[in-house]
Design a protein around this motif. Structure first.
Motif, PDB file in Angstrom:
ATOM      1  N   TYR A 161     -25.720  -6.324 -12.678  1.00 36.77           N
ATOM      2  CA  TYR A 161     -26.854  -5.829 -12.192  1.00 36.77           C
ATOM      3  C   TYR A 161     -26.912  -4.854 -11.223  1.00 36.77           C
ATOM      4  CZ  TYR A 161     -28.929  -9.361 -15.589  1.00 36.77           C
ATOM      5  OH  TYR A 161     -29.203 -10.089 -17.003  1.00 36.77           O
TER       6      TYR A 161
ATOM      7  N   GLN B  41     -29.878  -2.751  -8.783  1.00 39.48           N
ATOM      8  CA  GLN B  41     -30.827  -3.098  -8.274  1.00 39.48           C
ATOM      9  C   GLN B  41     -31.275  -1.504  -6.873  1.00 39.48           C
ATOM     10  OE1 GLN B  41     -32.469  -6.536  -6.210  1.00 39.48           O
ATOM     11  NE2 GLN B  41     -34.559  -6.349  -6.463  1.00 39.48           N
TER      12      GLN B  41
ATOM     13  N   GLY C  49     -36.956  -1.074  -4.258  1.00 41.28           N
ATOM     14  CA  GLY C  49     -37.919  -1.456  -4.277  1.00 41.28           C
ATOM     15  C   GLY C  49     -38.185  -1.866  -5.570  1.00 41.28           C
ATOM     16  N   GLY C  50     -37.404  -1.820  -6.272  1.00 41.26           N
ATOM     17  CA  GLY C  50     -36.895  -1.829  -7.672  1.00 41.26           C
ATOM     18  C   GLY C  50     -36.845  -3.185  -7.958  1.00 41.26           C
ATOM     19  N   ALA C  51     -36.466  -3.177  -9.186  1.00 37.23           N
ATOM     20  CA  ALA C  51     -36.073  -4.382 -10.617  1.00 37.23           C
ATOM     21  C   ALA C  51     -34.610  -4.288 -10.880  1.00 37.23           C
ATOM     22  CB  ALA C  51     -36.909  -4.961 -12.179  1.00 37.23           C
ATOM     23  N   PRO C  52     -34.096  -6.180 -10.808  1.00 39.31           N
ATOM     24  CA  PRO C  52     -32.673  -5.335 -11.175  1.00 39.31           C
ATOM     25  C   PRO C  52     -33.065  -5.064 -13.151  1.00 39.31           C
ATOM     26  CG  PRO C  52     -33.198  -7.095 -10.800  1.00 39.31           C
ATOM     27  CD  PRO C  52     -34.589  -6.610 -11.119  1.00 39.31           C
TER      28      PRO C  52
ATOM     29  N   PHE D 237     -29.667  -4.284 -16.082  1.00 33.85           N
ATOM     30  CA  PHE D 237     -28.739  -5.242 -16.659  1.00 33.85           C
ATOM     31  C   PHE D 237     -28.020  -4.161 -17.127  1.00 33.85           C
ATOM     32  CE2 PHE D 237     -26.036  -7.709 -18.919  1.00 33.85           C
ATOM     33  CZ  PHE D 237     -25.293  -7.442 -20.329  1.00 33.85           C
TER      34      PHE D 237
ATOM     35  N   PHE E 232     -25.328  -5.807  -7.788  1.00 35.95           N
ATOM     36  CA  PHE E 232     -25.205  -7.559  -7.973  1.00 35.95           C
ATOM     37  C   PHE E 232     -23.984  -7.720  -9.493  1.00 35.95           C
ATOM     38  CE2 PHE E 232     -28.308  -8.730  -5.339  1.00 35.95           C
ATOM     39  CZ  PHE E 232     -29.274  -8.005  -4.870  1.00 35.95           C
TER      40      PHE E 232
ATOM     41  N   LYS F 198     -24.683 -11.855  -3.264  1.00 38.73           N
ATOM     42  CA  LYS F 198     -25.245 -11.599  -2.708  1.00 38.73           C
ATOM     43  C   LYS F 198     -25.466 -10.140  -2.657  1.00 38.73           C
ATOM     44  CE  LYS F 198     -24.073 -15.233   1.036  1.00 38.73           C
ATOM     45  NZ  LYS F 198     -25.616 -15.257   0.647  1.00 38.73           N
TER      46      LYS F 198
END
Lengths: 112, 111
Positions: B35, B37, B40-43, B45, B87, B103
């Protein structure tokens, strides 16, 4: 264009308050999840649901609760907020056997 | 338990190629996802590997070796917009759709 919506985007509340973080998806996905993420850290699963009326706790112990009365809606509730709950809460959904999650933009919660 | 290791930070030059490694120690393994990211954003895919080998999606490729409990994400023709955290995440068993995340690796692309 977001297909999974979280509100509010930011929230600052006092200790002891009850709050509900909203999450809705328009994709008809059967599976939904709540993750907690501190700044610069990994995501930890706190709740998940594989369908209506199905909810389970995740790996990270959480004092929150969830419900799944409708496929599209997966709210998370904190009965009594504490400063230790300060974090970002991310909602996600996935479909069938597909491995990819779709994440919402998150709710950044600050408890003072 | 589940444990995923990836470098905390990587810096690379625009236009170059970078590889982000992920090793995992899990009680079960079904597949490895990646993923992206932004701050400040969304992960979002990127890719998924359930079988050994390389999966290619445009400038991004992902590799898995189940025998070595190892995978990597390869980013080619780096662009400034690729600066983000990456990630790796494991699905522990068939029929489970819960992801356990590493992490994260913060990638900085410099001119």
């Amino acid at each position: 264009e977001a297909d999974i919506y979280q509100t509010p985007r930011y929230l600052v509340i006092g200790t002891g308050k009850k709050i509900t973080l909203e999450c809705s998806q328009t994709m008809g996905h059967d599976k939904m999840y709540w993750y907690q993420q501190d700044p610069g850290m990994e995501l930890h699963l706190i709740h998940y649901s594989y369908g209506v009326n199905s909810t389970e706790k995740g790996d990270l112990s959480s004092e929150s609760t969830v419900s799944r009365i409708r496929t599209e809606h997966f709210p998370l509730t904190l009965e009594s907020a504490r400063p230790s709950h300060t974090s970002q809460y991310l909602c996600a959904s996935s479909e069938g056997h597909m491995p990819g999650y779709t994440f919402g933009s998150g709710t950044r919660l600050t408890v003072v | 338990g589940q444990s995923l290791e990836q470098p905390s930070e990587v810096t690379a030059v625009e236009g170059a190629i970078v590889q982000i490694n992920c090793t995992y120690q899990t009680s079960g393994f079904y597949g490895l996802s990646w993923y992206q990211q932004h701050d400040g954003g969304a992960p979002t895919f990127l890719s998924y590997n359930a079988l050994d080998g390389l999966e290619e999606t445009g400038r991004f490729s992902s590799f898995l070796s189940r025998s070595d409990s190892y995978g990597y994400l390869l980013l080619q023709e780096l662009q400034m917009k690729d600066s983000a955290s990456y990630f790796c995440a494991v699905i522990g068993r068939a029929g489970s759709y819960q992801l356990t995340f590493g992490k994260g690796t913060k990638l900085s692309v410099i001119p």
